[in-house]
Design a protein around this motif. Structure first.
Motif, mmCIF file in Angstrom:
data_model
loop_
_atom_site.group_PDB
_atom_site.id
_atom_site.type_symbol
_atom_site.label_atom_id
_atom_site.label_comp_id
_atom_site.label_asym_id
_atom_site.label_seq_id
_atom_site.Cartn_x
_atom_site.Cartn_y
_atom_site.Cartn_z
ATOM 1 N N ILE A 6 -41.022 0.412 4.019
ATOM 2 C CA ILE A 6 -40.090 -0.295 3.133
ATOM 3 C C ILE A 6 -40.906 -1.298 2.331
ATOM 4 O O ILE A 6 -41.642 -2.116 2.891
ATOM 5 C CB ILE A 6 -38.952 -0.987 3.897
ATOM 6 C CG1 ILE A 6 -38.134 0.073 4.649
ATOM 7 C CG2 ILE A 6 -38.040 -1.763 2.918
ATOM 8 C CD1 ILE A 6 -36.954 -0.461 5.437
ATOM 9 N N LEU A 7 -40.811 -1.182 1.016
ATOM 10 C CA LEU A 7 -41.542 -2.049 0.089
ATOM 11 C C LEU A 7 -40.560 -3.033 -0.538
ATOM 12 O O LEU A 7 -39.465 -2.640 -0.958
ATOM 13 C CB LEU A 7 -42.194 -1.211 -1.021
ATOM 14 C CG LEU A 7 -43.112 -0.083 -0.543
ATOM 15 C CD1 LEU A 7 -43.541 0.781 -1.733
ATOM 16 C CD2 LEU A 7 -44.330 -0.655 0.174
ATOM 17 N N PHE A 8 -40.937 -4.275 -0.595
ATOM 18 C CA PHE A 8 -40.077 -5.315 -1.163
ATOM 19 C C PHE A 8 -40.726 -5.943 -2.384
ATOM 20 O O PHE A 8 -41.945 -6.154 -2.417
ATOM 21 C CB PHE A 8 -39.849 -6.439 -0.136
ATOM 22 C CG PHE A 8 -38.993 -6.056 1.040
ATOM 23 C CD1 PHE A 8 -37.618 -6.249 1.020
ATOM 24 C CD2 PHE A 8 -39.568 -5.516 2.186
ATOM 25 C CE1 PHE A 8 -36.838 -5.913 2.121
ATOM 26 C CE2 PHE A 8 -38.799 -5.169 3.288
ATOM 27 C CZ PHE A 8 -37.420 -5.367 3.250
ATOM 28 N N ASP A 9 -39.895 -6.275 -3.368
ATOM 29 C CA ASP A 9 -40.292 -7.213 -4.398
ATOM 30 C C ASP A 9 -40.357 -8.586 -3.718
ATOM 31 O O ASP A 9 -39.835 -8.754 -2.617
ATOM 32 C CB ASP A 9 -39.238 -7.194 -5.509
ATOM 33 C CG ASP A 9 -39.444 -8.276 -6.538
ATOM 34 O OD1 ASP A 9 -40.583 -8.430 -7.015
ATOM 35 O OD2 ASP A 9 -38.469 -8.985 -6.858
ATOM 36 N N ALA A 10 -40.967 -9.587 -4.366
ATOM 37 C CA ALA A 10 -41.056 -10.925 -3.754
ATOM 38 C C ALA A 10 -39.986 -11.880 -4.296
ATOM 39 O O ALA A 10 -39.063 -12.250 -3.572
ATOM 40 C CB ALA A 10 -42.453 -11.503 -3.965
ATOM 41 N N VAL A 174 -37.241 -1.988 -2.419
ATOM 42 C CA VAL A 174 -36.112 -2.925 -2.496
ATOM 43 C C VAL A 174 -36.444 -4.019 -3.504
ATOM 44 O O VAL A 174 -37.510 -4.647 -3.414
ATOM 45 C CB VAL A 174 -35.845 -3.581 -1.122
ATOM 46 C CG1 VAL A 174 -34.646 -4.531 -1.208
ATOM 47 C CG2 VAL A 174 -35.626 -2.532 -0.041
ATOM 48 N N GLY A 175 -35.552 -4.267 -4.463
ATOM 49 C CA GLY A 175 -35.820 -5.324 -5.434
ATOM 50 C C GLY A 175 -34.583 -5.745 -6.196
ATOM 51 O O GLY A 175 -33.570 -5.025 -6.203
ATOM 52 N N ASP A 176 -34.676 -6.901 -6.859
ATOM 53 C CA ASP A 176 -33.523 -7.449 -7.585
ATOM 54 C C ASP A 176 -33.521 -7.079 -9.057
ATOM 55 O O ASP A 176 -32.512 -7.293 -9.740
ATOM 56 C CB ASP A 176 -33.514 -8.983 -7.458
ATOM 57 C CG ASP A 176 -34.657 -9.614 -8.235
ATOM 58 O OD1 ASP A 176 -34.386 -10.367 -9.194
ATOM 59 O OD2 ASP A 176 -35.820 -9.357 -7.906
ATOM 60 N N ASN A 177 -34.633 -6.551 -9.560
ATOM 61 C CA ASN A 177 -34.727 -6.257 -10.996
ATOM 62 C C ASN A 177 -34.548 -4.758 -11.235
ATOM 63 O O ASN A 177 -35.404 -3.957 -10.821
ATOM 64 C CB ASN A 177 -36.086 -6.724 -11.526
ATOM 65 C CG ASN A 177 -36.189 -6.620 -13.038
ATOM 66 O OD1 ASN A 177 -35.845 -5.592 -13.623
ATOM 67 N ND2 ASN A 177 -36.675 -7.670 -13.679
#
Length: 224
Positions: A6-10, A174-177
């Motif tokens: 699982i990769l996340f944006d910061a 996973v990210g908000d943008n």
């Protein structure tokens, strides 16, 4: 667990990024009362620069120079110095997003964790240490180091090589943008989750595999 990685944006995915609060702190240290109006003016310069950066028309160094140019002239200092003070202030006030610590703790040992961020090296590393997240993430890919920013597939390819090329359907971004995180992930062929805390309208042509309004909701989906 459905995923191997699982990769996340910061920013605004793992960490709350309160740029106004950070700038108030940095300018207070320089004897300047930084107002909301000052911040609005700064953002009118800063936001388009981030779009240019994500589009590859400027690099990280140019972004850092241009955004503080007017203030550097006003205060008789350099853009490099203002950037350093800003990143130090942002590191100082950093706070994990609601549910981030719980989610990361719950996933540790069950799935491999990574970060792909368009942020700056200096800030990311300090925040990971200060929040205790550093030990949980075996991969940290920062656009400033790679030389390209999300949504460019090259930054995903760089991370993918470091991950040992797992099956793409077993990787979740996973990210908000929706543009840099979701479209970038989709174009690279991995699964995606849009963290839409502020309930923004859906972007036409961008179809994430999941949309959640909190990291708690994502945790429920992953452990269902």
């Amino acid at each position: 667990m459905k995923y191997d990685w699982i990769l996340f944006d910061a920013d605004e995915t793992l960490f709350h990024f309160d740029a106004f609060k950070g700038m108030q702190l940095m300018f207070a240290r320089k004897g300047v009362d930084f107002s909301e109006q000052d911040f609005e003016h700064y953002q009118s310069v800063n936001k388009p620069l981030w779009v240019d950066y994500q589009n590859g028309t400027i690099n990280a160094e140019q972004l850092k120079q241009i955004r503080f140019q007017a203030w550097a002239e006003k205060l008789g200092t350099t853009t490099q110095e203002l950037n350093q003070v800003f990143l130090a202030a942002m590191a100082e006030i950093c706070a994990p997003l609601a549910g981030a610590k719980e989610l990361v703790s719950a996933l540790t040992g069950k799935v491999r964790l990574g970060i792909i961020t368009n942020g700056f090296t200096e800030l990311q590393q300090v925040r990971l240490e200060r929040t205790g997240f550093a030990e949980h993430f075996e991969l940290v890919t920062i656009s400033e180091q790679v030389g390209v920013a999300k949504p460019d597939s090259q930054i995903f390819a760089h991370a993918y090589e470091k991950m040992g090329k797992p099956p793409k359907h077993r990787v979740l971004m996973v990210g908000d943008n929706p543009h840099s995180d979701i479209l970038g992930g989709l174009n690279f062929g991995v699964e995606t989750c849009w963290l839409n805390v502020t309930e923004q309208p859906k972007v036409e042509g961008i179809e994430p595999h999941y949309t959640v309004n909190s990291l708690h909701q994502l945790q429920q989906i992953l452990f269902a």
